[in-house]
Enzyme design. Structure first.
Site, PDB file in Angstrom:
ATOM      1  N   GLY B 122       3.232  48.775 -53.347  1.00 36.47           N
ATOM      2  CA  GLY B 122       2.426  47.865 -52.535  1.00 36.47           C
ATOM      3  C   GLY B 122       2.032  48.484 -51.214  1.00 36.47           C
ATOM      4  O   GLY B 122       2.818  48.524 -50.267  1.00 36.47           O
ATOM      5  N   THR B 124      -1.861  48.487 -50.232  1.00 36.14           N
ATOM      6  CA  THR B 124      -3.107  47.846 -49.794  1.00 36.14           C
ATOM      7  C   THR B 124      -2.880  46.406 -49.329  1.00 36.14           C
ATOM      8  O   THR B 124      -2.072  45.676 -49.891  1.00 36.14           O
ATOM      9  CB  THR B 124      -4.125  47.870 -50.954  1.00 36.14           C
ATOM     10  OG1 THR B 124      -4.342  49.224 -51.331  1.00 36.14           O
ATOM     11  CG2 THR B 124      -5.441  47.240 -50.554  1.00 36.14           C
ATOM     12  N   ILE B 335     -25.938  56.795 -75.823  1.00 33.71           N
ATOM     13  CA  ILE B 335     -25.964  57.396 -77.167  1.00 33.71           C
ATOM     14  C   ILE B 335     -25.781  56.318 -78.243  1.00 33.71           C
ATOM     15  O   ILE B 335     -26.447  56.343 -79.276  1.00 33.71           O
ATOM     16  CB  ILE B 335     -24.886  58.504 -77.283  1.00 33.71           C
ATOM     17  CG1 ILE B 335     -25.302  59.710 -76.445  1.00 33.71           C
ATOM     18  CG2 ILE B 335     -24.666  58.908 -78.753  1.00 33.71           C
ATOM     19  CD1 ILE B 335     -24.244  60.781 -76.275  1.00 33.71           C
ATOM     20  N   HIS B 336     -24.942  55.343 -77.981  1.00 28.80           N
ATOM     21  CA  HIS B 336     -24.712  54.269 -78.950  1.00 28.80           C
ATOM     22  C   HIS B 336     -25.845  53.242 -78.956  1.00 28.80           C
ATOM     23  O   HIS B 336     -25.891  52.380 -79.835  1.00 28.80           O
ATOM     24  CB  HIS B 336     -23.404  53.537 -78.638  1.00 28.80           C
ATOM     25  CG  HIS B 336     -22.165  54.294 -79.027  1.00 28.80           C
ATOM     26  ND1 HIS B 336     -21.748  55.426 -78.371  1.00 28.80           N
ATOM     27  CD2 HIS B 336     -21.262  54.081 -80.020  1.00 28.80           C
ATOM     28  CE1 HIS B 336     -20.631  55.867 -78.928  1.00 28.80           C
ATOM     29  NE2 HIS B 336     -20.314  55.080 -79.929  1.00 28.80           N
ATOM     30  N   GLU B 361      -6.583  54.098 -55.487  1.00 28.37           N
ATOM     31  CA  GLU B 361      -5.811  55.180 -54.855  1.00 28.37           C
ATOM     32  C   GLU B 361      -6.706  56.109 -54.036  1.00 28.37           C
ATOM     33  O   GLU B 361      -6.605  57.324 -54.120  1.00 28.37           O
ATOM     34  CB  GLU B 361      -5.005  55.941 -55.913  1.00 28.37           C
ATOM     35  CG  GLU B 361      -3.931  55.042 -56.524  1.00 28.37           C
ATOM     36  CD  GLU B 361      -3.037  55.761 -57.514  1.00 28.37           C
ATOM     37  OE1 GLU B 361      -2.713  56.916 -57.262  1.00 28.37           O
ATOM     38  OE2 GLU B 361      -2.678  55.135 -58.516  1.00 28.37           O
ATOM     39  N   GLU B 365     -15.199  58.159 -51.441  1.00 28.16           N
ATOM     40  CA  GLU B 365     -15.584  58.465 -50.063  1.00 28.16           C
ATOM     41  C   GLU B 365     -14.374  59.002 -49.287  1.00 28.16           C
ATOM     42  O   GLU B 365     -14.488  59.969 -48.526  1.00 28.16           O
ATOM     43  CB  GLU B 365     -16.152  57.213 -49.384  1.00 28.16           C
ATOM     44  CG  GLU B 365     -17.520  56.774 -49.922  1.00 28.16           C
ATOM     45  CD  GLU B 365     -17.502  56.300 -51.366  1.00 28.16           C
ATOM     46  OE1 GLU B 365     -16.579  55.560 -51.747  1.00 28.16           O
ATOM     47  OE2 GLU B 365     -18.401  56.686 -52.136  1.00 28.16           O
TER      48      GLU B 365
END
Lengths: 370, 378
Positions: B122, B124, B335-336, B361, B365
């Site tokens: 913990g 943030t 592609i699909h 994490e 930037e």
């Protein structure tokens, strides 16, 4: 801005639809998108205001708007909810457009009038790519064809009452017009990445009889007219994409002024400013491409290249804008409580809807090399 | 990249687990937002929760490169299981191992490594995201214990975690020097779970708010010395970047694998899709960029194993792998075609999962700031 000049009528339309979008759609946009609810109430209200039968001639109770006005309406709606914008593009350019241009009088009378009364049509996509996921068996029987199989994508499928169904036959592409009843229980809502409120469905059918009288566009013209429908739809989808990108920018500008990190609003940081600037410039460029293509339609010039160019650019731009908006919002951008992750999903869904980037590029090159 | 035989063997072992036990579950974990508790237990049994932890603490005694390979292989089939593995190992197991004392290791590290307990980190807070110096959660030393008040957000595995390492400050005005690292155990009075977040992707992993209200924790739960918090979390995040890079890489590899398979089976204009030069061009770019990302990640892991500085390389690895990962997963949907929007194929899930790698994490930037600082000097 500069080259895009709206006349007074178009400005009035823009004003009216903007008010409608803010008052009627914005409050429910997150909710319908999250739960994949087709916005029937909103479609009804749009119809009451004449915004459902956008290009239908007045004799069938339509609003008979030009392409520029249609783009204005689509862009404004898509700023608050891309699903609503996409529903209208399909209804306008994949359904109403071929009916108006090529329908027999009886078909026009019935179906264009029904659209003007608030019904919508669905489009059963025929993919350019054959995969093991879609299989169709076709048998000729006198003047009819008996077909069995499935299609993975029916646009507006959840709520449409009638459908356009392109089918590639041995001698060309026939485009059929069929009522919903013909499919029984075959339509099932698809669980898709984006445009989740637009009712995209899959379809199964067994021994479905396609009669000669069901044909809207005969096989000799099918391929050409399908290409024309796509060109128009490309302009409409581009307007949806501009709406998404503009919404992504607006909310990012607001958030970057409010969010404080390292002792100042994050809009003060050059890396954030760069993202905002790039979004803005691309949106303006994309908007010019869209309205240039629309103007070509309205002035009866060749729009085949302009429409594909607009779509190609706007596809890229909207995914970029959605992605940068999530980035500017950081962890909050990743949460479904904020609208930005929806912009990314909707943009990405549109990017492959009915046309993908490499196909558009190949078609644009085709136009150039003609 | 030429790896040692033991790395190939380790990869084969994890790959088998991923393909046989994780892959069949991935779609459901995402669609039903289900946390795979049983798979976490299995990873404990297989030694994947303590890859780089010495055997005396129940670990596998392997290196960081093996750990990166493990996260990559699990991420290749399921981002949610991958992030749960990465958060547990890099953010809970690692800091207790490198910063905890012997008693703390005996108490927490061993059950975490065995998968008997789930760990979480913990850092943030609502107003301390990229800027961790703005930590507002307070720890006051009263009597012989700490009293914690405040809240944390975006905490991976928060709701299921038994052992949570977190940061708090003795005085918010002090900035970094005021911050210490502590452990709180589930069930401690005053420690409560807030909202569980509804996310774009990684929907089979848990992201939580944590709330502390006069939560009293014994002084033995302090990790390192008072004021060590900044040091502990910076070191934790350095290592964490390698694992987020590895996860971004794994997801990208999964997207490429499915794209190749689709391009082989689908047909356009009577030609298999893979024979289309535009598709080949996309696949070539995807393959090249994935390989480049892999080299950066393995390099950072090997530097860490060699005891060399690796801050710059880890930041580069995470920044690059997540960037090309987003590009790759977007291309996989392209592609699909429209089929790529459905749950029949995992590529839309890969794109949703991958987006977190540019945010979690340390955003891209922040990685660029770290890289520039390392290149330019302070």
């Amino acid at each position: 801005m500069g080259l895009i000049q709206f006349n007074n009528e178009q400005k009035l339309i823009q004003n009216e639809i903007r008010k409608f979008a803010t008052a009627e759609i914005e409050p429910v946009a997150d909710e319908i998108e999250k739960n994949g609810i087709f916005p029937s109430d909103i479609i009804k209200k749009l119809s009451d205001l004449g915004f459902l039968s956008l290009i239908t001639p007045e004799q069938y109770d339509g609003s008979e708007l030009d392409t520029t006005s249609v783009c204005i309406v689509i862009e404004e709606l898509s700023k608050v909810c891309a699903s609503v914008g996409a529903i209208l593009v399909v209804n306008t350019y994949f359904i109403a457009f071929p009916l108006i241009k090529y329908g027999r009088e009886s078909q026009k009378d019935t179906f264009l009038t029904r659209i003007s009364k608030g019904e919508i049509g669905g489009f059963i996509c025929e993919s350019d790519i054959e995969s093991p996921d879609e299989k169709i068996k076709i048998k000729k029987q006198d003047s009819s064809y008996i077909i069995s199989g499935n299609r993975e994508f029916v646009l507006n499928g959840e709520a449409a009452n009638f459908f356009l169904f392109p089918v590639t036959l041995s001698n060309g592409k026939g485009i059929y017009l069929l009522a919903r009843e013909r499919f029984g229980q075959g339509l099932v809502k698809q669980n898709v990445l984006g445009l989740r409120a637009s009712g995209i469905s899959s379809l199964q059918f067994k021994d479905l009889e396609l009669k000669a009288e069901d044909l809207l566009i005969p096989v000799e013209q099918g391929t050409t007219i399908y290409a024309d429908m796509r060109d128009y739809a490309n302009i409409g989808f581009s307007a949806v994409l501009i709406g998404i990108a503009q919404a992504a920018l607006d909310v990012s500008v607001r958030y970057s002024k409010e969010r404080v990190q390292f002792g100042r609003p994050i809009c003060k940081f050059p890396m954030v400013q760069e993202m905002l600037a790039e979004m803005k410039v691309k949106i303006e460029a994309g908007r010019h491409l869209v309205y240039a293509a629309a103007a070509k339609c309205d002035q009866a010039e060749n729009y085949a290249l302009a429409s594909k160019a607009a779509r190609l650019f706007c596809n890229e731009l909207a995914v970029f804008a959605g992605d940068r908006a999530v980035q500017i919002h950081g962890g909050y951008g990743y949460l479904r409580d904020y609208p930005v992750e929806r912009y990314l999903r909707d943009a990405k869904a549109l990017q492959v809807l009915e046309a993908t980037q490499f196909m558009l590029k190949s078609d644009i090159a085709g136009e150039l090399l003609q | 990249m030429i790896l040692e035989q033991r790395h190939h063997e380790f990869r084969a072992k994890v790959k088998q687990f991923a393909d046989e036990e994780v892959a069949p579950r991935a779609k459901d974990l995402d669609c039903k937002s289900e946390f795979p508790s049983d798979l976490v237990k299995r990873m404990g049994e297989l030694g994947l929760l303590g890859v780089f932890i010495p055997e005396k603490y129940g670990g596998s005694g392997l290196d960081t490169l093996c750990y990166a390979i493990a996260v990559e292989e699990v991420g290749r089939v399921c981002g949610s299981t991958g992030i749960s593995l990465a958060a547990h190992s890099s953010l809970a197991v690692a800091p207790i191992h490198f910063a905890g004392n012997e008693e703390q290791k005996q108490k927490w590290l061993i059950p975490l490594v065995r998968g008997e307990k789930i760990g979480s980190f913990g850092l943030t807070e609502p107003n301390a995201g990229s800027d961790a110096s703005a930590t507002r959660t307070t720890a006051k030393f009263v009597g012989d214990q700490y009293v914690i008040n405040g809240s944390k957000c975006f905490i991976t595995s928060g709701h299921v975690a038994d052992v949570i390492i977190f940061t708090a400050t003795k005085d918010p005005s002090l900035g970094y020097p005021g911050i210490s690292a502590f452990v709180v155990e589930k069930g401690t009075p005053g420690y409560a779970l807030g909202k569980e977040e509804d996310k774009l992707g990684l929907r089979g992993s848990i992201t939580s708010e944590l709330i502390f209200e006069d939560c009293k924790i014994p002084k033995e739960n302090l990790i390192g010395e008072e004021g060590d918090g900044f040091k502990v979390f910076m070191k934790t995040l350095d290592g964490g970047r390698i694992s987020i890079g590895a996860l971004a890489l794994g997801i990208a590899q999964g997207a490429l694998d499915y794209s190749i398979q689709f391009a082989r089976t689908a047909v356009r204009n009577n030609k298999p899709l893979y024979k289309n030069q535009s598709i080949q061009s996309m696949i070539a770019e995807m393959g090249t960029e994935i390989e480049a990302a892999r080299l950066l990640i393995y390099q950072a892991a090997m530097l860490k194993d060699a005891g060399e500085p690796f801050t710059k390389e880890a930041a580069m690895a995470k920044y690059y792998a997540s960037r090309i990962g987003m590009k790759t997963t977007k291309a996989a949907i392209e592609i699909h075609g429209m089929l790529g929007l459905t749950k029949k194929y995992p590529v839309e899930r890969f794109m949703r999962d991958e987006k977190l790698m540019e945010i979690g994490e340390g955003t891209s930037e922040i990685q660029k700031i770290v890289i520039a600082r390392e290149i330019l000097g302070r």
